[in-house]
Design an enzyme around this catalytic site. Structure first.
Site, PDB file in Angstrom:
ATOM      1  N   LYS A 110       7.833   3.659  12.314  1.00  0.00           N
ATOM      2  CA  LYS A 110       9.268   3.491  12.557  1.00  0.00           C
ATOM      3  C   LYS A 110       9.705   4.094  13.887  1.00  0.00           C
ATOM      4  O   LYS A 110       8.995   4.895  14.490  1.00  0.00           O
ATOM      5  CB  LYS A 110      10.063   4.078  11.382  1.00  0.00           C
ATOM      6  CG  LYS A 110       9.954   3.140  10.171  1.00  0.00           C
ATOM      7  CD  LYS A 110      10.963   3.399   9.103  1.00  0.00           C
ATOM      8  CE  LYS A 110      10.824   2.303   8.046  1.00  0.00           C
ATOM      9  NZ  LYS A 110      11.494   2.626   6.801  1.00  0.00           N
ATOM     10  N   ARG A 147       4.741   4.583   1.741  1.00  0.00           N
ATOM     11  CA  ARG A 147       4.653   3.155   2.070  1.00  0.00           C
ATOM     12  C   ARG A 147       4.182   3.008   3.517  1.00  0.00           C
ATOM     13  O   ARG A 147       4.853   3.483   4.430  1.00  0.00           O
ATOM     14  CB  ARG A 147       6.049   2.551   1.877  1.00  0.00           C
ATOM     15  CG  ARG A 147       6.156   1.067   2.119  1.00  0.00           C
ATOM     16  CD  ARG A 147       7.601   0.618   1.905  1.00  0.00           C
ATOM     17  NE  ARG A 147       7.768  -0.783   2.198  1.00  0.00           N
ATOM     18  CZ  ARG A 147       7.954  -1.273   3.414  1.00  0.00           C
ATOM     19  NH1 ARG A 147       7.986  -0.477   4.457  1.00  0.00           N
ATOM     20  NH2 ARG A 147       8.106  -2.575   3.585  1.00  0.00           N
TER      21      ARG A 147
HETATM   22  C1  7PJ Z   1      11.316   0.495   3.736  1.00  0.00           C
HETATM   23  C2  7PJ Z   1      11.282  -0.453   2.719  1.00  0.00           C
HETATM   24  C3  7PJ Z   1      11.415   1.872   3.395  1.00  0.00           C
HETATM   25  C4  7PJ Z   1      11.405   1.174   1.092  1.00  0.00           C
HETATM   26  C5  7PJ Z   1      11.218  -1.437   4.633  1.00  0.00           C
HETATM   27  C6  7PJ Z   1       9.745  -1.252   7.639  1.00  0.00           C
HETATM   28  C7  7PJ Z   1      11.063  -1.894   7.398  1.00  0.00           C
HETATM   29  N1  7PJ Z   1      11.315  -0.124   1.407  1.00  0.00           N
HETATM   30  N2  7PJ Z   1      11.222  -1.668   3.302  1.00  0.00           N
HETATM   31  N3  7PJ Z   1      11.445   2.151   2.057  1.00  0.00           N
HETATM   32  N4  7PJ Z   1      11.255  -0.140   4.930  1.00  0.00           N
HETATM   33  N5  7PJ Z   1      11.448   1.548  -0.185  1.00  0.00           N
HETATM   34  O1  7PJ Z   1       8.761  -1.469   6.965  1.00  0.00           O
HETATM   35  O2  7PJ Z   1       9.693  -0.504   8.639  1.00  0.00           O
HETATM   36  O3  7PJ Z   1      11.482   2.779   4.227  1.00  0.00           O
HETATM   37  S1  7PJ Z   1      11.171  -2.731   5.812  1.00  0.00           S
END
Ligand code: 7PJ
Length: 271
Positions: free
Chosen positions: A215, A249
């Site tokens: 990020k 994640r």
């Molecule tokens: C996140 C997400 C996050 C959760 C995305 C990316 C953008 N779901 N979906 N937490 N970010 N729970 O992958 O940078 O931070 S999309």
């Protein structure tokens, strides 16, 4: 996965993006076959959960219709079923939640914390675990001027209220996890404050999921473009683990699994 089992925490969630405009190349698959190959490698690398998303939520992203999102994620979820790992669907739309769970998804990951009309009721009816994420504003404008009085307490209050709303709608508390939503309507400073005080989310008594991988906060601190943010992302993942995160994640599964192995090995000795 009918309950969230995070006893062997933290678990590694691998990102399988099926959006044509994701901000980061890694995790990007533009066909079900490619998504399957990517997920197969993640499984070999030790991933615990596969997160399939068909709506780009990067800053400034355009909206997608439910039908388009279903057409992107359902074929992928069907194919990933044979890999034998829990599959979460990254969506805010009730129609997509239903189609994804019918196709084999076993968890709902909602960056809008089930606030869209019908989402709460649909998730309760589908009876799968949910991840409630905090976001200030909407993706197209959320990074314009995010402001908070105290980002940690505001995010925590929002998530506490969403947990309560879920419980009232019939989602048992042991099927809920929360996420402070790094980068979603937050400056780098806000993100760093949230990470530095991540332990304070333990008071909500549900597992904490974090998404820090590649990020912009990693980019701002290291001065690196998206393609060179792995080391920074790994450091952030380990810090989050130290501060109690239960699910991490990520795009770089193999490297994160190794980093978490070190965290777990050290932790075992400190008990
Ligand atoms: C996140 C997400 C996050 C959760 C995305 C990316 C953008 N779901 N979906 N937490 N970010 N729970 O992958 O940078 O931070 S999309």
């Amino acid at each position: 996965m009918l309950k969230l089992d995070t006893s062997n925490r933290p678990q590694v969630m691998g990102i399988v993006n099926v959006t044509p405009d994701s901000f980061s190349d890694g995790g990007l698959a533009d066909s079900p076959d490619e998504a399957f190959r990517l997920a197969q490698v993640m499984v070999a690398d030790g991933v615990d959960i596969l997160d399939v998303g068909g709506e780009s939520t990067r800053p400034g992203a355009a909206e997608v219709t439910a039908q388009a999102e279903i057409e992107r994620v359902v074929p992928v979820i069907r194919r990933l079923g044979e890999l034998g790992r829990p599959i979460s669907v990254d969506t805010s739309k009730p129609e997509v939640m239903t189609a994804a769970v019918n196709a084999g998804a076993t968890m709902i990951n909602d960056v809008r914390a089930l606030t869209e009309p019908g989402a709460l009721e649909t998730a309760a009816q589908l009876a799968v675990p949910v991840c409630l994420m905090h976001m200030q504003g909407q993706p197209d404008t959320m990074q314009q001027a995010p402001t908070y009085r105290d980002v940690v307490s505001e995010v925590r209050e929002f998530l506490a209220a969403r947990i309560e709303a879920c419980c009232k709608a019939g989602i048992p508390k042991d099927m809920i996890c929360i996420d402070p939503g790094f980068g979603f309507g937050k400056t780098t400073r806000h993100n760093l404050q949230l990470l530095s005080r991540l332990e304070s989310f333990q008071s909500l008594a549900v597992p904490v999921l974090v998404g820090l991988s590649r990020k912009s906060m990693i980019g701002e601190v290291t001065g690196k473009p998206v393609a060179a943010r792995m080391a920074g992302s790994l450091s952030a993942a380990v810090l989050a683990a130290c501060k109690g995160a239960s699910i991490i994640r990520v795009h770089d599964v193999a490297e994160t699994v190794d980093a978490i192995k070190i965290f777990k090995a050290v932790n075992r000795e400190s008990l």
